[in-house]
Design an enzyme around this catalytic site. Structure first.
Site, PDB file in Angstrom:
ATOM      1  CD  GLU A 273      -3.029  -1.014   0.170  1.00 21.74           C
ATOM      2  OE1 GLU A 273      -3.040  -0.038  -0.595  1.00 21.74           O
ATOM      3  OE2 GLU A 273      -3.857  -1.955   0.085  1.00 21.74           O
ATOM      4  NE  ARG A 277      -3.597   2.838  -0.885  1.00 21.53           N
ATOM      5  CZ  ARG A 277      -4.867   2.743  -0.526  1.00 21.53           C
ATOM      6  NH1 ARG A 277      -5.524   3.803  -0.121  1.00 21.53           N
ATOM      7  NH2 ARG A 277      -5.497   1.580  -0.550  1.00 21.53           N
ATOM      8  CG  ASP A 406      -6.279  -7.231  -7.353  1.00 22.85           C
ATOM      9  OD1 ASP A 406      -5.236  -7.545  -6.751  1.00 22.85           O
ATOM     10  OD2 ASP A 406      -7.060  -6.348  -6.943  1.00 22.85           O
ATOM     11  CD  GLU A 542     -10.811  -1.331  -8.452  1.00 23.70           C
ATOM     12  OE1 GLU A 542     -11.961  -0.976  -8.137  1.00 23.70           O
ATOM     13  OE2 GLU A 542      -9.844  -1.245  -7.674  1.00 23.70           O
ATOM     14  CB  THR A 631      -2.019  -1.223  -9.187  1.00 22.24           C
ATOM     15  OG1 THR A 631      -3.320  -1.793  -9.063  1.00 22.24           O
ATOM     16  CG2 THR A 631      -1.368  -1.130  -7.818  1.00 22.24           C
TER      17      THR A 631
END
Ligand code: DMJ
Length: 642
Positions: A273, A277, A406, A542, A631
């Site tokens: 994360e 980010r 994913d 998404e 992502t």
């Protein structure tokens, strides 16, 4: 005697004719003499190369005018020579673009808007080259011209500069934020983009008033929540502000980063994360703005995350204490999730390229190479967990494109694109996995026959699909755009329709977190079923992300319309009057969607950014042949060949 018989006029005419012929004779002698001179002045080597057929000597290239310099330059770039008058469509259409060789930066700079100008205006081009030497961004920072981007494996020597071409292209964004305002690429901001800017400002107002410098806004209680204590929303939103042209907001946030963002804190952060980010957000903001502050911060956090890789298998731990320099797995297991350890690569690889320090790329490349060789895959599909001690997959037999797996698939393709489409193992694994999806996970629902991606658990198919899976149509379309077969695009089209239906078949017009598809037609039943535990919506990106790719690659306006409906429903059901947007607990109850009191950082980092890009007709507003999104929707440059 005859001459004397002529009148004076006749004599004058004849004299004039003689004189005229004499002058013509002199002129033609000098003109024709040159070729002959050049033929006779040839070196012995030139003469040997001449064809034997005498008639062909007249066509000897030596007597033709020398090629103009500009043409000679373009000769290195056949694709440019072929496109003398390119008319850039607003949106790419037609068949996938197979392996276009990116021209060197100096040519790229001149050609991205109008190649024909380069051909016709060499003087102007020289001027442009001079002004490129130092570019002033809208923040007043002086940006040096870009070095061509290269993978670190072939060039990790000197620190890299930001892609200032893009910094230049994005300078003074949205100065005048009225509809019709003009972006650097001369495409006006339209009403829908204005609505996104308005939504962003509303969200930002809440964050600024009640959560400034904290991780997430709690818009209802007018407070905040802390995850890592690193201003997560602010960092995630930096490049969105740049792209939306929110100069004032960007300046304020930049000031916070400069004065208050400190990583030397005794705090545990999740490696994945914080990479996608924070590291991703800082790197992309550095590229767009050219401001070295963001690179310095990126280096700092990158170094502090490195202890995560000190495991027996080199497969990283999930958590790192960035102040102490220690790392560990979650308390209950020594496993990491597969998506987490395989979706940090774009960021660490780029950090190596920028800093010249190979260690970042080596650490993440080793993970990919290791995963490539692992057994336990099912036709390219990976399990969800991997053990940090043994390096082996665990919990075998369960396969999903949703949570915990994913972005493994997403990053296979995107690393291959980032590295200039050379790392074949990544492509192989991606293509094999998509074949695995087709073989094991695709099904059709009833009554609408929607193609969806289910899950497989120990041979048992489940018709469950996470909203997270809706990244897949966009990724498939990106693959097709980069030369993969047309069936990838076909599948993308089918799946984005399904993701759209996950919104429109629901009472609020917003998708739940998870849906179950009906495999058998039943009277009065829709395709999409929602379980009470799954009916929340976290403002996830998404579907909007995939709509953006689909619109870029097809130009079909229906994708913009679908995104527009989603924005309107976010405004209707998740907007909090005092500022901010909130996740909701119940997408099936329009009269009370049960606000959750949390605005996730990805709403500003991803959802609104992709909305803005979806509504744009400017393919150069983050050009997908130059950038690859991580992502978390942070654009990073595609490495160009040297
Ligand atoms: C984001 O943090 C990233 O997109 C991640 O890959 C998946 N989940 C969220 C958004 O839904």
């Amino acid at each position: 005697k005859k001459w004397k018989q002529l009148s004076r006029l006749q004599r004058s005419v004849i004299l004039f004719l003689f004189a005229f012929l004499a002058v013509c004779g002199v002129i033609s002698y000098t003109t024709m003499g040159e070729p002959w001179k050049s033929l006779t002045n040839k070196s012995p080597d030139d003469q040997r190369a001449e064809p034997e057929v005498p008639g062909l000597k007249l066509a000897n290239p030596a007597v033709l005018p020398a090629p103009r310099k500009a043409d000679a330059n373009l000769g290195d770039y056949p694709e440019l020579s072929l496109q003398k008058q390119p008319k850039l469509p607003h949106v790419r259409r037609g068949p996938p673009n197979l392996q276009i060789k990116p021209p060197r930066r100096d040519v790229r700079l001149k050609t991205q808007h109008d190649t024909s100008k380069v051909l016709e205006e060499p003087v102007q081009t020289e001027k442009e080259e001079k002004t490129e030497k130092s570019v002033i961004s809208w923040r007043g920072a002086v940006i040096e011209p870009d070095q061509s981007t290269e993978p670190p494996s072939s060039k990790i020597k000197e620190p890299e500069k930001p892609s200032s071409m893009e910094a230049e292209s994005q300078k003074e964004p949205g100065k005048d934020l009225e509809p019709g305002a003009v972006f650097p690429f001369a495409v006006p901001i339209n009403e829908r983009q204005m609505a996104v800017i308005e939504a962003f400002r509303h969200a930002w107002k809440g964050y600024k008033d009640f959560a400034w410098g904290h991780d997430e806004l709690k818009p209802l209680s007018k407070s905040y929540s802390e995850w890592f204590g690193l201003g997560l929303t602010l960092i995630d939103a930096l490049d969105t502000m740049w792209i939306l042209g929110l100069k004032e907001e960007f300046e304020e946030a930049r000031k916070w980063v400069a004065e208050d963002l400190v990583f030397d804190k005794n705090v545990d952060v999740n490696l994945f994360e914080s990479t996608i980010r924070i590291l991703g957000g800082l790197l992309s903001t550095y590229h767009l703005s050219g401001d070295s502050l963001f690179l310095e911060k990126a280096k700092d956090i990158g170094n502090r995350l490195m202890p995560a890789f000190n495991t027996p298998s080199k497969v990283p731990y999930s958590d790192v204490n960035i102040g102490r320099g220690t790392a560990h797995p979650p308390r209950w297991t020594s496993d990491s999730t597969v998506a987490e350890v395989t979706s940090i690569q774009l960021e660490f690889r780029e950090l190596s390229r920028l800093t010249g320090d190979e260690k970042f790329q080596k650490a993440v490349d080793d993970v990919m190479k290791h995963v490539h060789t692992l057994s336990g895959k099912n036709d390219g599909l990976v399990p969800m967990f991997i053990n940090t001690n043994s390096g082996q997959f665990t919990h075998l037999g369960v396969y999903t494109l949703g949570a915990r797996a994913d972005s493994y698939y997403e990053y296979l393709l995107k690393q291959w694109i980032q590295g200039g489409k050379k790392e074949n193992e990544l492509l192989e694994d991606y293509v094999r996995a998509i074949e695995g999806v087709k073989k094991h996970l695709l099904q059709r629902s009833q009554p609408k026959k929607l193609t969806f991606v289910g899950e497989l658990a120990h041979g048992h198919f489940s018709a469950k699909m996470d909203h997270l899976v809706c990244f897949l149509p966009g990724t498939l379309a990106l693959g097709a755009h980069n030369g993969l077969t047309a069936d990838h695009m076909k599948l993308a089209e089918a799946l984005i329709e399904t993701c759209h239906q996950m919104y429109v078949q629901v009472e609020t017009g917003l998708s739940p977190e998870i849906v179950h598809f009906n495999l058998h037609a039943q009277k009065g039943h829709k395709d999409v079923e929602i379980k009470p535990a799954d009916r929340h919506n976290l403002l996830r990106p998404e579907t909007v992300e995939s709509l953006f790719y689909m619109y870029r690659f097809t130009g079909d306006k229906k994708y913009q319309d679908w995104g527009w409906e989603i924005l309107q429903n976010f405004n209707k059901y998740t907007r909090v009057p005092a500022g901010g947007y909130t996740s909701i607990n119940n997408v099936q109850n329009p009269s009370n969607p049960e606000p959750r009191d949390k605005m996730e950082s990805f709403f500003l980092g991803e959802t609104l950014k992709y909305m803005f890009l979806l509504f744009s007709d400017d393919i150069d507003l983050i050009n997908l042949d130059k950038y690859v999104f991580n992502t978390e929707a942070h654009p990073l440059p595609i490495w160009m060949p040297a």
